[in-house]
Design an enzyme around this catalytic site. Structure first.
Site, short mmCIF file in Angstrom:
data_model
loop_
_atom_site.label_atom_id
_atom_site.label_comp_id
_atom_site.label_asym_id
_atom_site.label_seq_id
_atom_site.Cartn_x
_atom_site.Cartn_y
_atom_site.Cartn_z
N GLU A 186 0.83 -1.22 0.00
CA GLU A 186 0.00 0.00 0.00
C GLU A 186 0.87 1.27 0.00
OE1 GLU A 186 -2.54 -1.53 3.29
OE2 GLU A 186 -4.16 -0.74 2.05
N GLU B 95 -4.08 -9.40 3.69
CA GLU B 95 -4.92 -9.08 4.86
C GLU B 95 -6.10 -10.02 5.01
OE1 GLU B 95 -3.55 -6.97 2.85
OE2 GLU B 95 -2.71 -5.29 3.98
#
Ligand code: NAD
Length: 692
Positions: free
Chosen positions: A108, A128
């Site tokens: 990210e 995740e």
């Protein structure tokens, strides 16, 4: 060089500022890393002669994710969002230079950079979902802007790591660097960007790929359908899809807000707590208190397998997959041929599905040879026996192996529950005998119970745990007792499911409760799949058991189109009125009082005795820790990962609840339900299994 803080430094080369992170072992996004990025970029921007920034990491990897230890703790300095904004709003290009793995928050961060370059061996991923979470730092909003909605959905829901060359193909990475020359090539790449003088590419502002999918809700409904089976019961996958929907339908800033709102939900969810717990349990299971890490291991090169049946073939594949020479023995030529052709068929199917190449099939098959002579195993370093579950047969094989196989080699058995001390006793080297209990199909199922017998040496235990890891399995070290950990607990559930039917509960009602709980199927659907006539004898059958009754009606399971359930031509089951009638007659005849059960009753009767048995296993030292029992159940028996495992589940619902129910059952049904002493003690002390 300017030291920004303990883990970050800035240098300048030919007008390119190089911001280096060095926070071993994996440059996780701890407070100093985030703050270092923020202040490093800020400093680089202050010097107007800098034309671009390269963000690069020391050590074995780029930023490999969030700091899991810090995830719910306190943080100081710049937040991740602040660090990302500093990068994204930079007035000169920031290039992420990726090696090792760019995972989770690490990717990210790379997505807020204006460009990305990676060495071919680098991997990118947003894992995740595997922890029941979702990428909460803009990943769900930026990724679809670069790779498009469909690829983004697949990437986010699989949580898998993708190799850099494939990332270039999908547009996630702009260029490949030469392996080993990332810094040099990243600087050159940044210089090219400066020379080209194109506008900065801020991912947040890219809308082309999203525009194409606006107003097409069917993309999402089809995707939801395609993942429904695999993600049943999990919370994060659905919320991830909602995040991507928000990316398509809203402005970037509103999408980020929605991602934040949904992230807060998954972060507090019981599903994520369970999956995070599993994550740590799967790290913990390798630690054996009395077998220290530096215990020597036995070098393994050549593996022997005895028995080319269902298990032997699958076990052989595990070893060939990672490059071991494997020799499989069977006593029957036709069984050996069949075993080898099943292996070949499995590999061919994988190649057909694109999992690997045809050449790979050939090279794996070349590692596997078959033989009818046990003596061909003489020079093996480890032999795994996988013949019929029969003590006499196994003892004979171990007697022979002891004579044939070289000294110092490990002799393992894949028994599902026979006494391994007894098997070891026929050899002159019981310290080299161990259980390696694989699960079916052995090439697919992730679990191995490593069964330590009384005399098994520490070297043999250490080697077995290491080899289990090497072949990609999860291992639970357990002790010798009937059924070991998994099957011993399963037997409790099986017994109670049968007892419930004997008291008038319908098999499909029990199955449904367990299916809704999250198991892939209930015990009766499972029996139908396996075949009710396994171990059934037509001549001796006299209607004494429900199985007798069904088999006598030629209801032998899916293969006969009928068992506990009726099956249509597509093998879709439906409750059988015939079975219902027979069962009720059986119950009436046997004089057991018929009862009505709620779903909660059915669940408690099936699950609590398992938990109690788990407690007994801990008490007896058959399992090292409750989390080992949980990894066994999640990886070997279909316990839903979002419920963490039976012992974790018990800790969540409260051990006092389990104890109270077991006492009720004991009063009503007798000693099979006697609560374990450990359970009583933990409740008295106000503790949980995790404290045991
Ligand atoms: P299987 O019947 O499919 O295969 C057994 C093979 O062993 C046969 O090919 C047979 O010809 C061969 N064999 C028998 N005696 C032999 C001998 N003396 N020498 C060489 N080969 C011999 O059985 P399976 O399902 O693969 O089970 C094997 C073992 O694995 C059993 O101990 C079983 O309890 C255990 N196990 C089975 C499963 C499962 O789901 N099938 C799961 C876990 C463990």
């Amino acid at each position: 060089m300017t030291h920004i803080n303990d883990v970050t430094s800035l240098t300048v080369e030919d007008g390119i500022a190089i911001l280096t992170l060095n926070s071993p072992p994996v440059n996780a996004l701890s407070s100093p890393v985030r703050d270092g990025i923020y202040r490093g970029i800020q400093l680089a921007l202050e010097d107007k002669s800098n034309k671009a920034v390269v963000l690069i990491c020391e050590g074995r990897t780029f930023i490999a994710g969030a700091d899991l230890v810090e995830i719910s703790g306190k943080s100081t300095g710049a937040s991740l969002t602040e660090a990302q904004s500093m990068i994204e709003n930079s007035t000169i290009p920031v290039v992420a230079a990726i090696h090792g793995t760019a995972l989770g928050g690490g990717l990210e961060v790379a997505l807020t950079c204006h460009n990305r370059i990676a060495v071919p061996s680098a991997m990118c991923g947003l894992p995740e979902v595997k922890l029941g979470l979702l990428p909460g730092a803009g990943g769900t909003q930026r990724l679809p802007r670069i790779v498009g909605v469909e690829k983004a959905l697949q990437f986010l829901i699989s949580g898998e790591q993708i190799a850099a060359p494939a990332c270039v193909e999908m547009g996630l990475v702009d260029a490949l660097a030469e392996e080993g020359h990332l810094r040099r090539d990243a600087i050159a790449f940044a210089q090219q960007l400066v020379a080209a003088n194109k506008p900065l590419q801020r991912v947040r502002d890219l809308n082309d790929k999203l525009e194409a999918d606006k107003g097409k809700p069917e993309i999402f409904s089809q995707f939801r359908k395609s993942i429904a089976r695999k993600t049943r019961g999990f919370l994060a996958p659905e919320l991830i899809v909602q995040c991507v929907e928000a990316a398509v339908n809203n402005s970037f800033d509103d999408g980020i807000k929605e991602e934040g709102r949904l992230f807060a939900i998954v972060l507090k969810s019981k599903e994520s707590a369970a999956q995070l717990y599993q994550f740590f349990a799967e790290r913990e299971c390798w630690k054996i208190p009395d077998v220290p890490k530096d215990t020597p291991t036995i070098a393994l090169k050549k593996i022997g397998i005895v028995g080319a049946g269902t298990m032997g073939g699958g076990i052989a594949m595990n070893f060939a997959n990672v490059g071991y020479d494997v020799t499989i023995i069977d006593s029957k030529p036709e069984a050996l041929d069949r075993g080898l052709s099943v292996i070949k068929g499995n590999y061919d199917r994988s190649a057909k599905n694109g999992r690997f190449t045809k050449e790979e099939v050939d090279s794996r098959m070349a590692l596997i040879s078959g033989s009818l002579e046990l003596s061909d195993l003489a020079d093996c370093d480890m032999v795994i026996e996988a013949v019929f579950e029969n003590m006499k047969v196994k003892k004979q094989i171990f007697t022979d192996l002891d004579k044939i196989v070289k000294q110092g080699a490990i002799l393992a058995t894949n028994t599902s529950g026979l006494n391994i001390n007894e098997i070891a006793s026929v050899t002159n080297r019981p310290e080299f005998v161990i259980g390696l209990h694989f699960f079916s199909p052995a090439n697919v199922m992730r679990l191995v119970e490593v069964v330590r017998a009384d005399k098994t040496s520490k070297e043999v235990i250490n080697t077995s745990m290491k080899i289990a890891k090497k072949i990609g399995k999860m291992a639970g070290l357990v002790g010798v007792c009937p059924g070991f950990v998994g099957n011993r607990m399963l037997a409790q559930r099986q017994r109670e499911a049968n007892n419930l039917v004997l008291a008038g509960a319908m098999p499909w009602d029990i199955d449904k409760v367990l299916y809704d709980f999250g198991f892939p199927m209930g015990p009766f659907a499972m029996s139908d799949l396996a075949g009710l006539d396994i171990g059934w004898n037509k001549e001796k059958s006299n209607g004494q058991t429900i199985r007798d009754v069904l088999c006598e009606m030629d209801r032998r399971g899916q293969k006969t189109g009928a068992g506990y359930y009726d099956y249509d031509k597509n093998r879709v089951p439906s409750p059988s009125p015939v079975v219902e009638k027979s069962l009720l007659e059986f119950v009436k005849k046997s004089g057991v009082e018929k009862r009505n059960y709620t779903n909660d009753d059915l669940l408690a009767r099936c699950i609590y005795p398992m938990i109690n048995e788990g407690a007994k296993l801990l008490e007896e030292g058959m399992a090292i820790r409750s989390s080992d029992i949980d990894i066994i159940w999640v990886n070997g028996y279909g316990w839903p990962a979002y419920r963490g495992g039976p012992m974790f589940y018990a800790d969540q619902i409260g051990l006092d609840t389990v104890l109270a129910k077991m006492k009720e059952f004991e009063a009503e049904f007798g000693s099979a339900f006697k609560p374990s002493a450990l359970l009583e003690k933990l409740v008295a002390d106000g503790k949980k299994f995790k404290d045991a």
